[in-house]
Motif scaffolding. Sequence first.
Motif, PDB file in Angstrom:
ATOM      1  N   ILE A   1      41.719  36.121  34.002  1.00 46.46           N
ATOM      2  CA  ILE A   1      42.656  36.191  35.114  1.00 46.46           C
ATOM      3  C   ILE A   1      43.677  37.271  34.799  1.00 46.46           C
ATOM      4  N   GLY A   2      44.173  37.939  35.844  1.00 43.71           N
ATOM      5  CA  GLY A   2      45.191  38.964  35.663  1.00 43.71           C
ATOM      6  C   GLY A   2      46.469  38.314  35.148  1.00 43.71           C
ATOM      7  N   LYS A   3      47.033  38.876  34.082  1.00 40.07           N
ATOM      8  CA  LYS A   3      48.193  38.240  33.467  1.00 40.07           C
ATOM      9  C   LYS A   3      49.486  38.938  33.827  1.00 40.07           C
ATOM     10  N   SER A   4      49.429  40.230  34.076  1.00 42.69           N
ATOM     11  CA  SER A   4      50.661  40.937  34.416  1.00 42.69           C
ATOM     12  C   SER A   4      50.300  42.146  35.267  1.00 42.69           C
ATOM     13  N   GLY A   5      51.361  42.809  35.762  1.00 45.97           N
ATOM     14  CA  GLY A   5      51.170  44.041  36.515  1.00 45.97           C
ATOM     15  C   GLY A   5      50.296  43.857  37.741  1.00 45.97           C
ATOM     16  N   ILE A   6      49.631  44.943  38.116  1.00 44.36           N
ATOM     17  CA  ILE A   6      48.760  44.929  39.289  1.00 44.36           C
ATOM     18  C   ILE A   6      47.639  43.911  39.109  1.00 44.36           C
ATOM     19  N   GLU A   7      47.115  43.818  37.892  1.00 46.57           N
ATOM     20  CA  GLU A   7      46.015  42.875  37.632  1.00 46.57           C
ATOM     21  C   GLU A   7      46.406  41.457  38.022  1.00 46.57           C
ATOM     22  N   ALA A   8      47.667  41.120  37.837  1.00 44.34           N
ATOM     23  CA  ALA A   8      48.105  39.758  38.170  1.00 44.34           C
ATOM     24  C   ALA A   8      48.408  39.638  39.650  1.00 44.34           C
ATOM     25  N   SER A   9      49.163  40.593  40.210  1.00 47.08           N
ATOM     26  CA  SER A   9      49.615  40.393  41.581  1.00 47.08           C
ATOM     27  C   SER A   9      48.491  40.616  42.598  1.00 47.08           C
ATOM     28  N   TYR A  10      47.509  41.411  42.247  1.00 47.17           N
ATOM     29  CA  TYR A  10      46.380  41.594  43.174  1.00 47.17           C
ATOM     30  C   TYR A  10      45.144  40.825  42.716  1.00 47.17           C
ATOM     31  N   GLU A  11      45.371  39.831  41.851  1.00 52.24           N
ATOM     32  CA  GLU A  11      44.277  39.009  41.340  1.00 52.24           C
ATOM     33  C   GLU A  11      43.345  38.516  42.452  1.00 52.24           C
ATOM     34  N   TYR A  12      43.942  38.042  43.524  1.00 51.80           N
ATOM     35  CA  TYR A  12      43.169  37.483  44.621  1.00 51.80           C
ATOM     36  C   TYR A  12      42.176  38.488  45.193  1.00 51.80           C
ATOM     37  N   TYR A  13      42.602  39.746  45.280  1.00 51.09           N
ATOM     38  CA  TYR A  13      41.712  40.770  45.848  1.00 51.09           C
ATOM     39  C   TYR A  13      40.730  41.294  44.805  1.00 51.09           C
ATOM     40  N   LEU A  14      41.224  41.422  43.582  1.00 52.70           N
ATOM     41  CA  LEU A  14      40.408  42.046  42.537  1.00 52.70           C
ATOM     42  C   LEU A  14      39.274  41.143  42.052  1.00 52.70           C
ATOM     43  N   ARG A  15      39.521  39.830  42.041  1.00 51.74           N
ATOM     44  CA  ARG A  15      38.583  38.945  41.354  1.00 51.74           C
ATOM     45  C   ARG A  15      37.255  38.794  42.075  1.00 51.74           C
ATOM     46  N   GLY A  16      37.264  38.985  43.390  1.00 51.76           N
ATOM     47  CA  GLY A  16      36.018  38.823  44.140  1.00 51.76           C
ATOM     48  C   GLY A  16      35.670  37.360  44.303  1.00 51.76           C
ATOM     49  N   GLU A  17      34.398  37.104  44.577  1.00 52.06           N
ATOM     50  CA  GLU A  17      33.977  35.724  44.746  1.00 52.06           C
ATOM     51  C   GLU A  17      32.813  35.439  43.815  1.00 52.06           C
ATOM     52  N   LYS A  18      32.943  34.344  43.076  1.00 50.95           N
ATOM     53  CA  LYS A  18      31.874  33.990  42.142  1.00 50.95           C
ATOM     54  C   LYS A  18      30.626  33.588  42.915  1.00 50.95           C
ATOM     55  N   GLY A  19      29.512  33.920  42.369  1.00 50.24           N
ATOM     56  CA  GLY A  19      28.255  33.469  42.961  1.00 50.24           C
ATOM     57  C   GLY A  19      27.687  32.320  42.142  1.00 50.24           C
ATOM     58  N   ILE A  20      26.692  31.678  42.717  1.00 44.36           N
ATOM     59  CA  ILE A  20      26.039  30.582  42.002  1.00 44.36           C
ATOM     60  C   ILE A  20      24.535  30.809  42.039  1.00 44.36           C
ATOM     61  N   LYS A  21      23.933  30.593  40.910  1.00 42.78           N
ATOM     62  CA  LYS A  21      22.493  30.730  40.822  1.00 42.78           C
ATOM     63  C   LYS A  21      21.961  29.416  40.268  1.00 42.78           C
ATOM     64  N   TYR A  22      21.062  28.801  41.006  1.00 45.32           N
ATOM     65  CA  TYR A  22      20.474  27.550  40.527  1.00 45.32           C
ATOM     66  C   TYR A  22      19.131  27.849  39.899  1.00 45.32           C
TER      67      TYR A  22
END
Lengths: 655, 435
Positions: free
Chosen positions: A184-205
């Motif tokens: 997870i983004g801990k500081s700076g842009i990485e933290a404040s734009y975490e929601y946009y940067l992280r994307g969406e996890k996929g699932i593979k069964y």
Amino acid sequence: MEGERGSEKRFVFYAIFGFVGLTLLIRLFVMQVIEDKYQESAEANAIQKQTVYPDRGLIFDRNGKLIVYNEPVYDLMVIPREARLPDTMAFCKLFGISKQEFIEKIRAIRAVAPEGVFFSQLSKVDFAKVQEKLSDFPGFYVSRRTVRVYTSNAMANALGYIAEISPEELKKDSTQYYRPGDYIGKSGIEASYEYYLRGEKGIKYQLKNRFNQVVGSYQDGKLDKPAIAGENLISSVDIELQKYGEMLMQNKTGAIVAIEPQTGEILTLITSPSYNPNLLVGAEFKKNYASISRNPDLLLFNRATQSAYPPGSTFKTVQALIGLQNGVLNDTLRLPCNWSLVKCHPHPYWTTPQTSIQYSCNPFYYQAFRRIVHQKGESFEALQEGYKQWREQVLKFGFGRKLGVDIADEGSGNVPQVERFNKIYKNNWNFSNIYSLSIGQGEMGVTLLQMANLACIIANKGYYYIPHLIKSIGKSGKPLPQYQVKHSVGIEEKYFEPIIKGMNGAFKAGTVGPMAQVVNLYAGDICAKTGTVQNSHGEDHSTFIAFAPCDKPKIAIAVYVENAGFGGIWAATIASLMMQKYLKDTTRIKIQPWQVGKIEATEKMVLDKIFNRRELLRLDSIRKAEKRKQDSIKAILRKKEQEEDIYDDNQLNPQ
Amino acid sequence: MMIISSTRNSRSSLNNLDVLSVLVYAILVIWGIMSIYSASYNVENPKPFWDFNTFAGKQFVFAMTAVGLIILVFLLDYRLFEGFAYIFYFLSVLLLIAVVLFGKVVKGQQNWIQIGPISMQPTEFAKLGVSLALAKFLGTPSSKLTDRKVWLGIVVIFIVPALLILKQGDYGSLMVFVLLELALYREGMPFWIIGLQVLAVILFVLSLLIKPVYLAFGLFFVFSFIVGILLLTRRKMERRDWLIMIVSLVLAIAFVISVPKIFTKLKKYHQERIIVLFDEEAVDKKAGAYYNLQQSKIAIGSGGVWGKGYLEGTQTKYDFVPEQHSDFIFCTVGEEFGWVGSFLVILLFMILLFRIVIIAERQKSRFARIYGYCVASIFFAHFTFNLSMTVGLFPTIGIPLPFMSYGGSSLWSFTLMLFILLKLDTHRNRLFGSY
């Protein structure tokens, strides 16, 4: 007949059969219909729910240069329960570990979780080795992850870093997106734009058999969800300018913030000293983080956004604007440079608002601030009232509160409230207690971001956009909505004219030193205000706000160099170099050949200058050690010479 | 299964054939083959149904030969089964001896014997042999269960195969023999003998759950309570009654106290198989007892109401359940057909068991009736132990589920047991023997 006698016993048989049948049915009903733990266990047994991690969004600079990207790394994972190696020695040999280490590692993992990382971040060579032999090692598998890579060593604090999510953060995560071990983004842009940067996890069964071997995808992948990569961000930062600024700030403590006035886009956000962002990634994170966070120079402290510096004389622009707006000052009003009120430096005795800025007259602002806070009368109540009104006006400029830049590490600075003085002086204070505020000293503190924002306000003649580091999120092409709103500071446009003229004068023929003027592209086109901030910790801080070109500002800048003395020299020079670089790169302004040499010479002077006490001490001690070494060598040589002399003498004597 | 044949000697009337039993039998066998196919279905390398190298294919062949056996049974004179009952018994005992001498050891049990290309489990046939011999022995009108000589005979009939089976280590089959007592009960054995055994089992379980000292005290109080009630109701208590009560109390307490000591003498995996029923946490998670039961329960439990669908079971398909095609075949049913499937299987067995008792009761021949009850008892024992074991109500003992579990010997043996009874049933109206 006997048979007839016993025939009623068949009912006993019916009863026994019925009893057993019913018992089994109830038992089965409980297991199959009521309890659902078996269902979960079966899924856990046979269906491997694999999380597919999305690629984190990339970050580009304002010119499309890549700043941050991802690089895959491979972790060797182990499920101790299933790790039954046919040949442990072969495995140990492959990775160059001892059998003892192997056993201990497995034991350590087994103690905490059903599976874990056996080797994190395999080298490419190791990965190739493992990939080939993995089928020989049941219970081991390779998991792919990505780590952040920063294309340059610059911008560390603005970009921030990512790291494993902490238990506290996990608790706070109401969306249930994160799992232990996620990044997870801990500081700076990485933290404040975490929601946009992280994307969406996929699932593979995937289906496994009891040897934990994957035997196929579950329901032909109908339930699989592909991972969605994070959104790419375009930063407003000019990474070349950022690198240049960081270079200029080497061995100095302080910060630089440059903003494009019309948009509030931050062009550079420099804090010095800083660290190499590539140290806070991957396997070495823990080790490096420890040393970086413990560094006495506070490498993780963002001086550009978190500091509370006194603004010094740069604040005079705000005082002048408020005075003009409130009608206690006017264009033609002349006030004396009365040293009995407050000390000043040599310049023409009478100054108007414009020339008071140009010469940075202290007594002028003593008198101006007095007029502002006492505009309702001379009584204590009127002073309080006037001060409150003044404070509100100052807050409109963005001081004393968080501006709302798009990184979380932002301080609010401090513009003291009336209550504060009431408390300190027990409701018995007057102007003499607060006069140092008139020249941006005393109880107030501002962030450098707020100072750069002030430069923007003056450049824009009365408005600003909240400074921000990200100008475009994903495909939207737009920053967050709050950065698209114009904020007015409540000062009429016409009152900016004398201030801008005064700032222009300050650069051309005022407080700005000749070294900064050297890099002036064409004289008169930079508007600036210097500040020399007295402080109890040592040498004065050198500060400077400016924008250029004066008529059509493209860049507004604030520079703060701690303990570097007069604002017109070092801060001004650094700011001027920054502006000339940015304008040279972005406009058609051409630098004359005769200027190039001068600029380079100035750069060199800046680069060689050291304002970091620790660095100075270090160099000093090195110099002393050098000297001692030299001295001792000299002493030895001298001794030797003397001995040789004696020897020579001895040699000579027999002859 | 239409057998249109009639021999001179036995004027068999197929009109008398109990169609319901045949129907239930057919359904169970076909469902069994389907389940075996599903249980041994390899997702990566699916084999067709008719591949005779798979378990399902082999079971299909076994079923076909079983049909052959059925035809044979119906072709033979029905009097032959009574006439040659002892011969069948001796043959099966001989086979058991052969197993002890030449048998193969499979999973700790020496119960396989190889004759040419065929390997078989004589234990399964011994159940048939003992049933026939017992029916024959008790079927003679002179045999009365009040006669000590008759008891001696019964003990002899049981003891020989029982010892041989004990030698093989097949405790499951031994318990099946114990349940033949049900047939004896029908023929006049007092119920208290069974009641005493049930009591012993209950005490055994209790003594594993409760500290023997507390249990002994508990027993004492229960006895006192009973005595108190008896005294209050002013029943006349003779000295003999007192004696019986005190002796049984002492015996019960001695039993309870000695159980934990005997229990520790058992083999480790036997102990675990019992303990795991009461306390899953008490056994080593890595031990087979825990894993097998857990996987079996997960398979059945995850089936839900309607099941995962045929060939869709993940638990059995991916080999999590041990012995899933033979002893644990019910797991496949439970997983793929859910509670509804479980219900149907249990219903089918209930129909069959009730039917067998009804058939037995309508026999005029004592031999046929006793034999019928023996068959009912054996089927009931297999059904109860097998299903209880898969759902964790009974220790894991390797005995097959009749008609459904994979295995030629058991399928043939159960088929013979059932169809010999049905054959006898078709002649139920003819008195035979010395009546």
